[in-house]
Design an enzyme around this catalytic site. Structure first.
Site, short mmCIF file in Angstrom:
data_model
loop_
_atom_site.label_atom_id
_atom_site.label_comp_id
_atom_site.label_asym_id
_atom_site.label_seq_id
_atom_site.Cartn_x
_atom_site.Cartn_y
_atom_site.Cartn_z
CG ASP A 1 -1.86 1.17 1.28
OD1 ASP A 1 -1.79 2.03 0.38
OD2 ASP A 1 -2.69 1.22 2.21
CB ILE A 2 1.85 3.68 -2.65
CG1 ILE A 2 0.47 4.18 -3.09
CG2 ILE A 2 2.41 2.63 -3.60
CD1 ILE A 2 0.50 5.00 -4.36
CE1 TYR B 1 -2.03 9.45 -14.61
CE2 TYR B 1 -2.45 10.35 -16.79
CZ TYR B 1 -1.82 9.44 -15.98
OH TYR B 1 -0.96 8.52 -16.52
#
Length: 344
Positions: free
Chosen positions: A76-77, A165
Site C-alpha cells: 500500500d503506497i 492526473y
C-alpha cells in the site's frame, strides 16, 4: 545469475554498469504492478535479472499465474511503513512506481486521485531518498495542457494541465528533479503517450479507445469511439514502452541531460486506426459519440517531440501503426483460441 543483454538499437550502454560492483543484479520493486504496464515490465526485468530479483506489489488480490510467476507482496503506497518493510526485507535497489489513478478515473474521484497520485508519490520519494534507491516514476502526455504547443510538443515547454492526473504528474516531475538536485536522488522519468497492449483490458483512460477497437473487431462487435474521428494523439506499442523504460533505467548517469524525457513511436487519429484495422476486418462497424474524454484529449499533445531522448540515450521505436495492428491481432487471435480450447 541472469545476464542483461545489450539492445541492438542502442549503443549508449557500456558493460554492466547497472549491476552491483560485486556482480549481483539489482533488486527491483514494482508498485501498482497489476496495471497495464506492471506485469509486462516484471516479465521483462525477470528475464534480464532473474525471477527472484523482481518483486511485484499491489493492493489487488493476484491471480494464480501472477503468484506462480515470481515474488508478489501486498504493498500500500499510502502506508510508509508497509513500503519501508518491503524495501528493507527484500533489499530493494530500484523502485518503479506505477501506482496511480488514470486521467478519466481521476476526474471522477479527485480526492482519491490526490491521495494516490500525490501522497503516495511523497512516500515513494522519501523512501527512495532514505535508502538511496534508483526510482522511476512514469509521466504522461496528460502532463501538458491547452497552453502547451501541441504539434509538436517539445521536452521543455509550458505545461499547465487541466486534469488532476496531469497536475499530479507535473508535481511528480518537479519533485523528482528537486530531490535529485537537493539530495542526489537518482530519479528517472519518461512521459509516455497512449500505450497499446493486448495483455490487459481497456481501463478508462482517454487513449484506451485505441485498445478497445482491437477487442471489438476480433469479437465481431460494433466499435463506438468516445473521441472525434480527427482527434490525433501520440501512441506507442507496449513492447516499445517497456523497452524505453528499461533503457532509461540503465542509461549511464552522464548521458542524462534531464531527469524527464518525452518518448513516443507514432501519432494517429481514430479515423486512421479505423482504416488500419479495416485492412484486417473490412466489415468493422464504427460510430463516434464524443464524451467528457474529448475535452481531455483536446488539451493534450497531437505529436510528441522525443528528439532529446533519441539524442541523449539512443531511444528508437520499433513499431509503427501497421506493425502494431498486426501484432495486436496475432496476440488476440491466440488468446481467443486458447480461451475456446479451455472452454471445451
Amino acid at each position: 545469475m541472469a545476464h542483461c543483454t545489450r539492445p541492438s538499437v542502442n549503443t549508449h550502454y557500456i558493460g554492466r554498469r547497472h549491476y552491483h560492483s560485486n556482480g549481483d543484479p539489482p533488486r527491483i520493486l514494482i508498485t501498482g504492478s497489476l496495471g497495464q504496464l506492471g506485469t509486462g515490465l516484471a516479465r521483462l526485468l525477470r528475464e534480464k535479472y532473474g525471477i527472484e530479483n523482481v518483486i511485484m506489489s499491489d493492493i489487488v488480490k493476484p491471480t494464480k499465474d501472477i503468484v506462480k510467476s515470481g515474488p508478489y507482496v501486498f504493498g500500500d503506497i499510502l502506508d510508509f511503513k508497509c513500503l519501508q518493510e518491503i524495501v528493507v526485507t527484500y533489499r530493494i535497489d530500484w523502485l518503479v512506481h506505477f501506482s496511480a489513478l488514470l486521467s478519466a478515473i481521476g476526474e471522477q474521484n479527485v480526492p482519491l486521485a490526490i491521495r494516490v497520485n500525490i501522497e503516495g508519490l511523497h512516500n515513494v520519494m522519501e523512501l527512495s531518498k532514505q535508502y538511496n534507491l534508483r526510482v522511476f516514476v512514469p509521466s504522461t502526455i496528460g502532463a501538458f495542457g491547452p497552453d502547451s504547443p501541441r504539434n509538436p510538443t517539445p521536452n521543455i515547454t509550458i505545461q499547465r494541465p487541466r486534469t488532476i492526473y496531469g497536475v499530479s504528474k507535473v508535481h511528480g516531475e518537479l519533485l523528482g528533479e528537486y530531490y535529485h538536485h537537493k539530495f542526489g536522488l537518482d530519479f528517472r522519468c519518461l512521459r509516455f503517450p497512449g500505450v497499446i497492449s493486448s495483455d490487459t483490458q481497456p481501463g478508462g483512460g482517454t487513449t484506451d479507445y485505441a485498445v478497445q477497437i482491437f477487442h471489438d473487431a476480433i469479437e465481431g462487435k460494433d466499435f463506438e469511439c468516445y473521441l472525434k474521428p480527427t482527434t490525433r494523439l501520440p501512441m506507442m506499442y507496449i513492447d516499445d514502452c517497456l523497452r524505453s523504460l528499461w533503457e532509461m533505467l540503465v542509461a549511464p548517469e552522464e548521458s542524462l541531460r534531464r531527469r524527464t524525457y518525452n518518448v513516443t513511436a507514432m501519432s494517429f487519429s481514430p479515423e486512421e486506426i479505423v482504416s488500419a484495422v479495416r485492412k484486417h476486418f473490412p466489415n468493422l462497424s464504427v460510430s463516434y459519440k464524443p464524451d467528457s474524454r474529448q475535452y481531455i484529449a483536446d488539451t493534450w499533445p497531437e505529436v510528441f517531440d522525443d528528439s532529446e531522448a533519441r539524442q541523449d540515450w539512443g531511444w528508437r521505436h520499433q513499431y509503427n501503426l501497421e506493425a502494431m495492428c498486426q501484432i495486436m491481432f496475432d496476440n488476440l487471435h491466440r488468446q481467443h483460441q486458447l480461451e475456446a480450447t479451455v472452454a471445451r
